[in-house]
Design an enzyme around this catalytic site. Structure first.
Site, PDB file in Angstrom:
ATOM      1  N   ARG A 182       0.816  -1.231   0.000  1.00  0.00           N
ATOM      2  CA  ARG A 182       0.000   0.000   0.000  1.00  0.00           C
ATOM      3  C   ARG A 182       0.844   1.274   0.000  1.00  0.00           C
ATOM      4  NH1 ARG A 182      -2.828  -3.522  -1.127  1.00  0.00           N
ATOM      5  NH2 ARG A 182      -4.877  -4.029  -0.287  1.00  0.00           N
ATOM      6  N   CYS A 239     -10.510  -0.199   3.356  1.00  0.00           N
ATOM      7  CA  CYS A 239      -9.910  -0.676   4.609  1.00  0.00           C
ATOM      8  C   CYS A 239      -9.208   0.486   5.299  1.00  0.00           C
ATOM      9  CB  CYS A 239      -8.917  -1.800   4.327  1.00  0.00           C
ATOM     10  SG  CYS A 239      -9.766  -3.346   3.961  1.00  0.00           S
ATOM     11  N   GLU A 310      -4.211   2.713   7.063  1.00  0.00           N
ATOM     12  CA  GLU A 310      -4.006   2.570   5.616  1.00  0.00           C
ATOM     13  C   GLU A 310      -4.465   3.841   4.909  1.00  0.00           C
ATOM     14  OE1 GLU A 310      -5.852   0.943   1.794  1.00  0.00           O
ATOM     15  OE2 GLU A 310      -5.640  -0.787   3.125  1.00  0.00           O
TER      16      GLU A 310
HETATM   17  N1  EPU Z   1     -12.275 -11.153   9.029  1.00  0.00           N
HETATM   18  C1  EPU Z   1     -12.937 -11.247  10.232  1.00  0.00           C
HETATM   19  N2  EPU Z   1     -13.791 -10.268  10.577  1.00  0.00           N
HETATM   20  C2  EPU Z   1     -14.020  -9.196   9.779  1.00  0.00           C
HETATM   21  C3  EPU Z   1     -13.327  -9.074   8.572  1.00  0.00           C
HETATM   22  C4  EPU Z   1     -12.449 -10.077   8.192  1.00  0.00           C
HETATM   23  O1  EPU Z   1     -12.753 -12.208  10.963  1.00  0.00           O
HETATM   24  O2  EPU Z   1     -14.818  -8.325  10.171  1.00  0.00           O
HETATM   25  C5  EPU Z   1     -11.368 -12.232   8.617  1.00  0.00           C
HETATM   26  C6  EPU Z   1     -11.846 -12.932   7.377  1.00  0.00           C
HETATM   27  O3  EPU Z   1     -12.777 -13.934   7.647  1.00  0.00           O
HETATM   28  C7  EPU Z   1     -10.547 -13.462   6.804  1.00  0.00           C
HETATM   29  C8  EPU Z   1      -9.513 -12.435   7.219  1.00  0.00           C
HETATM   30  O4  EPU Z   1     -10.110 -11.668   8.271  1.00  0.00           O
HETATM   31  O5  EPU Z   1     -10.214 -14.684   7.405  1.00  0.00           O
HETATM   32  C9  EPU Z   1      -9.115 -11.493   6.077  1.00  0.00           C
HETATM   33  O6  EPU Z   1     -10.270 -10.785   5.632  1.00  0.00           O
HETATM   34  P1  EPU Z   1     -10.515 -10.410   4.101  1.00  0.00           P
HETATM   35  O7  EPU Z   1     -10.419 -11.607   3.255  1.00  0.00           O
HETATM   36  O8  EPU Z   1     -11.758  -9.609   4.059  1.00  0.00           O
HETATM   37  O9  EPU Z   1      -9.272  -9.536   3.675  1.00  0.00           O
HETATM   38  P2  EPU Z   1      -8.603  -8.302   4.399  1.00  0.00           P
HETATM   39  O10 EPU Z   1      -7.206  -8.708   4.706  1.00  0.00           O
HETATM   40  O11 EPU Z   1      -9.426  -7.756   5.491  1.00  0.00           O
HETATM   41  C10 EPU Z   1      -7.567  -7.280   2.193  1.00  0.00           C
HETATM   42  C11 EPU Z   1      -7.366  -5.872   1.724  1.00  0.00           C
HETATM   43  C12 EPU Z   1      -8.613  -5.376   1.018  1.00  0.00           C
HETATM   44  C13 EPU Z   1      -8.952  -6.324  -0.129  1.00  0.00           C
HETATM   45  C14 EPU Z   1      -9.182  -7.723   0.465  1.00  0.00           C
HETATM   46  C15 EPU Z   1      -9.518  -8.781  -0.585  1.00  0.00           C
HETATM   47  C16 EPU Z   1      -5.895  -4.711   3.298  1.00  0.00           C
HETATM   48  C17 EPU Z   1      -5.827  -3.798   4.480  1.00  0.00           C
HETATM   49  N3  EPU Z   1      -7.126  -5.016   2.890  1.00  0.00           N
HETATM   50  O12 EPU Z   1      -8.587  -7.220   3.206  1.00  0.00           O
HETATM   51  O13 EPU Z   1      -8.313  -4.110   0.473  1.00  0.00           O
HETATM   52  O14 EPU Z   1     -10.127  -5.891  -0.792  1.00  0.00           O
HETATM   53  O15 EPU Z   1      -7.968  -8.136   1.127  1.00  0.00           O
HETATM   54  O16 EPU Z   1      -8.420  -9.059  -1.362  1.00  0.00           O
HETATM   55  O17 EPU Z   1      -4.865  -5.074   2.755  1.00  0.00           O
HETATM   56  C18 EPU Z   1      -8.369  -1.756   0.834  1.00  0.00           C
HETATM   57  O18 EPU Z   1      -7.152  -1.790   0.649  1.00  0.00           O
HETATM   58  O19 EPU Z   1      -9.001  -0.684   1.037  1.00  0.00           O
HETATM   59  C19 EPU Z   1      -9.097  -3.021   0.832  1.00  0.00           C
HETATM   60  C20 EPU Z   1     -10.379  -3.075   1.110  1.00  0.00           C
END
Ligand code: EPU
Length: 315
Positions: A182, A239, A310
């Protein structure tokens, strides 16, 4: 230097219809919060942008480019100097070497990422689907190395065209661009002048030719997952925290800390995805910053993990 009367007169005469003063940034951010910018200019043409940047640099007036305003949180006190809104110019998309089998797409910084994805899908170019649904622009997306599903803008970019503070143009190759999670760091010698950063004008992206049905099917799947897990209908900045090093994501940690649905004023931790803060109506930047502090403190007290924003906090 603050915007004095002379500067305001020059802007009014040079950008009639495309400049507003004391403009609420809430009108230009996906969070729908943010205090006033001293001046906001929306150049219609690339030449208008170059002239503005040259003039501002000569007069020591700070400026800040913004694209879709989808990854920034503008403080309630607003932004001093000039905000340059790039969604009115730098809109071209074209293919550079058609029929070679190795498509290179050149896109202006003001092109919205969904429009870039739509172009790639229409032409059967593979490589952009990961940015589907990210509501930024090419310029903003490159600055924050936007990404999803383990891929990010730095993976597909080849060259970036920059408008330097004095008005000159530079082209940087991939080897000069230091992408990290990022973030994009430009070579330090290009960023020494405070308050007048180089502006991304356009970028070349290297894609692959592929069958349209396959990439369309993949695109549908990606959008379905995003809509199922992320709250894209309410105002937010995506995020809010970076994922920390380790095997638990920021969303998981905030969720485990019991903060889903937590509210300060009209800022709320999304009940759908805990790493999103959503604006339930009249949230201020102060509400959002207070909620971010509360989240950081709660997660640190429980798990001894420091969350890092972020979203870019400006103003
Ligand atoms: N999870 C929870 N509770 C929640 C949200 C997530 O337990 O409220 C768990 C999910 O079940 C999963 C893990 O956390 O096991 C990761 O969650 P998710 O797959 O939603 O991915 P993330 O790491 O939260 C990242 C990026 C997103 C991108 C998604 C999908 C970052 C900070 N975020 O989210 O990017 O859309 O992967 O690839 O790197 C952004 O950068 O603005 C953004 C939304």
């Amino acid at each position: 230097m603050p915007l004095n009367r002379k500067a305001r007169t020059w802007l009014t005469e040079s950008y009639a219809g495309d400049v507003t003063f004391e403009e609420p940034m809430a009108n230009h951010t996906s969070f729908k919060v943010g205090g006033p910018a001293d001046a906001l200019v929306r150049p219609k043409k690339r030449d208008d942008l170059v002239r503005l940047v040259r003039w501002a640099s000569e007069h020591g007036i700070t400026y800040m480019p913004i694209g879709a305003g989808s990854n920034i949180l503008v403080r309630d006190s607003g932004i001093r100097g000039i905000v340059i809104l790039l969604d009115g110019c730098l809109q071209a998309i074209a293919e550079k070497n058609p029929a070679s089998g190795h498509p290179v797409v050149v896109a202006g910084a003001g092109v919205k990422l969904p429009a870039l994805c739509a172009y790639a899908l229409k032409h059967g170019f593979k490589g952009f689907n990961f940015i589907l649904g990210i509501p930024g622009t090419v310029g903003g997306g490159l600055r924050v190395n936007a990404g999803a599903g383990g891929r990010s803008m730095g993976d597909v970019v080849e060259t970036v065209g920059l408008l330097m503070p004095g008005g000159s143009i530079r082209t940087l190759q991939k080897t000069d661009l230091h992408f990290s999670y990022r973030n994009l760091d430009l070579p330090p010698e290009l960023t020494t002048e405070p308050g007048s950063t180089p502006i991304i004008l356009e970028a070349d992206f290297c894609l692959k030719q592929a069958g349209k049905p396959g990439i369309r099917q993949e695109a549908r799947q990606i959008l379905k997952l995003r809509n199922a897990h992320q709250p894209w209908t309410a105002p937010s900045a995506g995020c809010i925290f970076k994922n920390p090093v380790g095997n638990r994501s920021a969303g998981q940690l905030i969720d485990m800390a019991g903060l889903k649905g937590k509210r300060i004023g009209d800022a709320q931790v999304s009940p759908k995805h805990a790493n999103f803060i959503v604006n339930r109506g009249q949230a201020t930047a102060g509400d959002i910053l207070a909620l971010m502090d509360l989240i950081r403190t709660s997660v640190y007290e429980r798990y001894r993990i420091k969350l890092e924003a972020e979203v870019r906090i400006v103003g």
